[in-house]
Design a protein around this motif. Structure first.
Motif, mmCIF file in Angstrom:
data_model
loop_
_atom_site.group_PDB
_atom_site.id
_atom_site.type_symbol
_atom_site.label_atom_id
_atom_site.label_comp_id
_atom_site.label_asym_id
_atom_site.label_seq_id
_atom_site.Cartn_x
_atom_site.Cartn_y
_atom_site.Cartn_z
ATOM 1 N N ILE A 72 2.613 -2.720 7.646
ATOM 2 C CA ILE A 72 1.399 -3.458 7.705
ATOM 3 C C ILE A 72 0.074 -3.420 8.323
ATOM 4 N N ALA A 73 0.072 -2.452 8.835
ATOM 5 C CA ALA A 73 -0.729 -2.016 9.676
ATOM 6 C C ALA A 73 -1.612 -0.425 8.892
ATOM 7 N N GLU A 74 -0.235 0.311 8.467
ATOM 8 C CA GLU A 74 -0.605 1.075 8.301
ATOM 9 C C GLU A 74 -1.610 0.761 6.455
ATOM 10 N N PHE A 75 -0.961 -0.115 5.994
ATOM 11 C CA PHE A 75 -1.691 -1.187 4.500
ATOM 12 C C PHE A 75 -2.815 -1.048 4.943
ATOM 13 N N LEU A 76 -3.247 -2.357 5.961
ATOM 14 C CA LEU A 76 -4.515 -2.273 6.049
ATOM 15 C C LEU A 76 -5.840 -1.544 6.179
ATOM 16 N N GLU A 77 -4.599 -0.277 7.531
ATOM 17 C CA GLU A 77 -6.304 -0.132 7.984
ATOM 18 C C GLU A 77 -6.807 1.221 6.565
ATOM 19 N N ASN A 78 -5.846 1.546 5.379
ATOM 20 C CA ASN A 78 -6.247 2.562 4.644
ATOM 21 C C ASN A 78 -6.698 1.423 3.290
ATOM 22 N N LEU A 79 -6.982 0.201 3.172
ATOM 23 C CA LEU A 79 -6.761 -0.609 2.246
ATOM 24 C C LEU A 79 -8.735 -0.162 1.441
ATOM 25 N N PRO A 80 -9.345 -0.211 2.540
ATOM 26 C CA PRO A 80 -11.068 0.041 2.314
ATOM 27 C C PRO A 80 -11.048 1.419 1.663
ATOM 28 N N ARG A 81 -10.302 2.406 1.510
ATOM 29 C CA ARG A 81 -10.133 3.405 1.026
ATOM 30 C C ARG A 81 -9.649 3.606 -0.819
ATOM 31 N N ARG A 82 -9.095 2.262 -1.324
ATOM 32 C CA ARG A 82 -9.223 2.085 -2.587
ATOM 33 C C ARG A 82 -10.013 1.353 -3.314
ATOM 34 N N THR A 83 -10.587 1.715 -4.117
ATOM 35 C CA THR A 83 -11.237 2.027 -4.670
ATOM 36 C C THR A 83 -10.955 0.909 -5.708
ATOM 37 N N ARG A 84 -9.999 0.626 -6.789
ATOM 38 C CA ARG A 84 -9.987 -0.264 -7.450
ATOM 39 C C ARG A 84 -9.300 -2.062 -6.785
ATOM 40 N N THR A 85 -8.695 -1.666 -5.051
ATOM 41 C CA THR A 85 -8.911 -3.162 -4.272
ATOM 42 C C THR A 85 -10.277 -3.878 -4.063
ATOM 43 N N THR A 86 -11.284 -2.156 -3.532
ATOM 44 C CA THR A 86 -12.381 -3.379 -3.373
ATOM 45 C C THR A 86 -13.668 -3.265 -4.300
ATOM 46 N N GLU A 87 -13.264 -2.800 -5.438
ATOM 47 C CA GLU A 87 -13.728 -2.925 -6.622
ATOM 48 C C GLU A 87 -13.598 -4.504 -6.922
ATOM 49 N N ARG A 88 -11.841 -5.490 -6.664
ATOM 50 C CA ARG A 88 -11.417 -6.393 -7.178
ATOM 51 C C ARG A 88 -11.725 -6.962 -5.985
ATOM 52 N N GLN A 89 -12.371 -6.774 -4.484
ATOM 53 C CA GLN A 89 -12.901 -7.966 -3.574
ATOM 54 C C GLN A 89 -14.051 -8.253 -3.969
ATOM 55 N N ALA A 90 -14.445 -7.342 -4.288
ATOM 56 C CA ALA A 90 -16.307 -7.743 -4.564
ATOM 57 C C ALA A 90 -16.845 -8.809 -5.003
ATOM 58 N N PRO A 91 -16.094 -9.596 -6.455
ATOM 59 C CA PRO A 91 -17.036 -11.302 -6.482
ATOM 60 C C PRO A 91 -15.540 -11.877 -6.115
ATOM 61 N N LEU A 92 -14.807 -11.931 -5.065
ATOM 62 C CA LEU A 92 -14.459 -13.123 -4.185
ATOM 63 C C LEU A 92 -15.838 -13.623 -3.384
ATOM 64 N N ALA A 93 -15.277 -14.293 -3.209
ATOM 65 C CA ALA A 93 -15.816 -15.684 -2.638
ATOM 66 C C ALA A 93 -15.487 -15.724 -0.087
ATOM 67 N N GLY A 94 -15.937 -16.145 0.283
ATOM 68 C CA GLY A 94 -15.702 -15.298 1.561
ATOM 69 C C GLY A 94 -14.102 -16.013 1.827
ATOM 70 N N GLY A 95 -13.575 -15.992 2.409
ATOM 71 C CA GLY A 95 -12.038 -16.017 3.333
ATOM 72 C C GLY A 95 -11.631 -15.530 4.354
ATOM 73 N N SER A 96 -10.428 -16.382 4.715
ATOM 74 C CA SER A 96 -9.166 -15.727 5.758
ATOM 75 C C SER A 96 -8.023 -16.125 5.427
ATOM 76 N N VAL A 97 -7.378 -14.875 5.949
ATOM 77 C CA VAL A 97 -6.166 -15.282 5.514
ATOM 78 C C VAL A 97 -5.718 -14.590 6.871
ATOM 79 N N ARG A 98 -4.884 -15.235 8.081
ATOM 80 C CA ARG A 98 -3.257 -15.320 9.043
ATOM 81 C C ARG A 98 -2.427 -15.323 8.937
#
Length: 260
Positions: A162-188
């Motif tokens: 889980i930590a490795e996934f979250l650490e690398n997520l900002p480097r995944r261009t496709r993911t950051t493009e998908r996140q751009a239009p999202l409204a703010g939120g939080s998940v625990r």
């Protein structure tokens, strides 16, 4: 089952422990697919068969071996690496095993602290065994689920995943493009078997996370291995193994950007 102790990732010889763990999970993967029909559909990878899954995972090992052995300083495409893929898909599992063995030999001869290019947050050789382990964990789960088997991942390994996934997520261009239009939120995320927690905050400006249980719009509670598979889109939050409290729309929005 992936045989890694709960203290995984915490001792001094972390690099070798990742290599040992890759060998274990690749053995589990090949055991699962060796006698299976290569045409079996893989439900967690829509449109793929077991042959496609094994080819993909075997390609990853050969690509990583090439990148580390040549100390790449810039991106390398998989099509630039010789694969020697057999003509017969029934021979793919042994081809995968040979590629994994070659990759591990290379990894074990290199200082993990050497700087080099990677597509993740860690720009050292050390990135590769950790990444390859979780590639193997997830794709072994894909194969096992396709064959009606239940994936099992040790809690310490899943938490590191889980930590490795979250650490690398900002480097995944496709993911950051998908996140751009999202409204703010939080998940625990709360691990009921270990007590570990992660809180993820996201919005148009990107996302951040902590390994703590902060207030959030939605809370997902499950065993840590199931939380790992959820992040990768291999589990669905409506399954009985998950307890979800709060805004399910927020959770669905987040998961829609992260599934691979």
């Amino acid at each position: 089952m992936l045989r890694v102790p709960d203290s995984f990732g915490l001792d001094d010889d972390q690099h070798e422990r990742y290599c040992e763990s890759i060998a274990h999970v690749v053995a589990d993967f090949t055991a699962a697919v060796r006698d299976a029909d290569p045409a079996t559909p893989v439900s967690t990878c829509p449109g793929w068969t077991l042959a496609d899954l094994v080819e993909h995972h075997g390609t990853t090992h050969r690509w990583a071996e090439h990148v580390v052995r040549t100390r790449a300083t810039e991106p390398v495409l998989a099509r630039e690496v010789p694969l020697d893929l057999p003509d017969d898909p029934s021979a793919y599992p042994q081809w995968l095993a040979r590629g994994a063995e070659s990759c591990l030999r290379t990894l074990r001869t290199v200082d993990p602290d050497l700087p080099m290019w990677s597509y993740g947050a860690d720009q050292r050789v050390a990135f590769y065994p950790r990444r390859l382990l979780f590639e193997a964990v997830i794709h072994c789960a894909d194969a096992q689920l396709a064959l009606g088997q239940e994936p099992r991942v040790e809690p310490g390994t899943a938490a590191d995943g889980i930590a490795e996934f979250l650490e690398n997520l900002p480097r995944r261009t496709r993911t950051t493009e998908r996140q751009a239009p999202l409204a703010g939120g939080s998940v625990r995320l709360l691990a009921r078997d270990t007590g570990a927690a992660w809180t993820i905050t996201f919005g148009a400006a990107g996302f951040s996370w902590t390994a703590t249980a902060e207030a959030a719009d939605v809370t997902v509670t499950a065993d840590v291995a199931d939380l790992l598979l959820l992040l990768y889109g291999r589990r669905r939050p409506e399954a009985d193994r998950f307890t979800v409290r709060g805004g399910t729309a927020v959770l669905d929005a987040w998961l829609s950007t992260t599934a691979t």
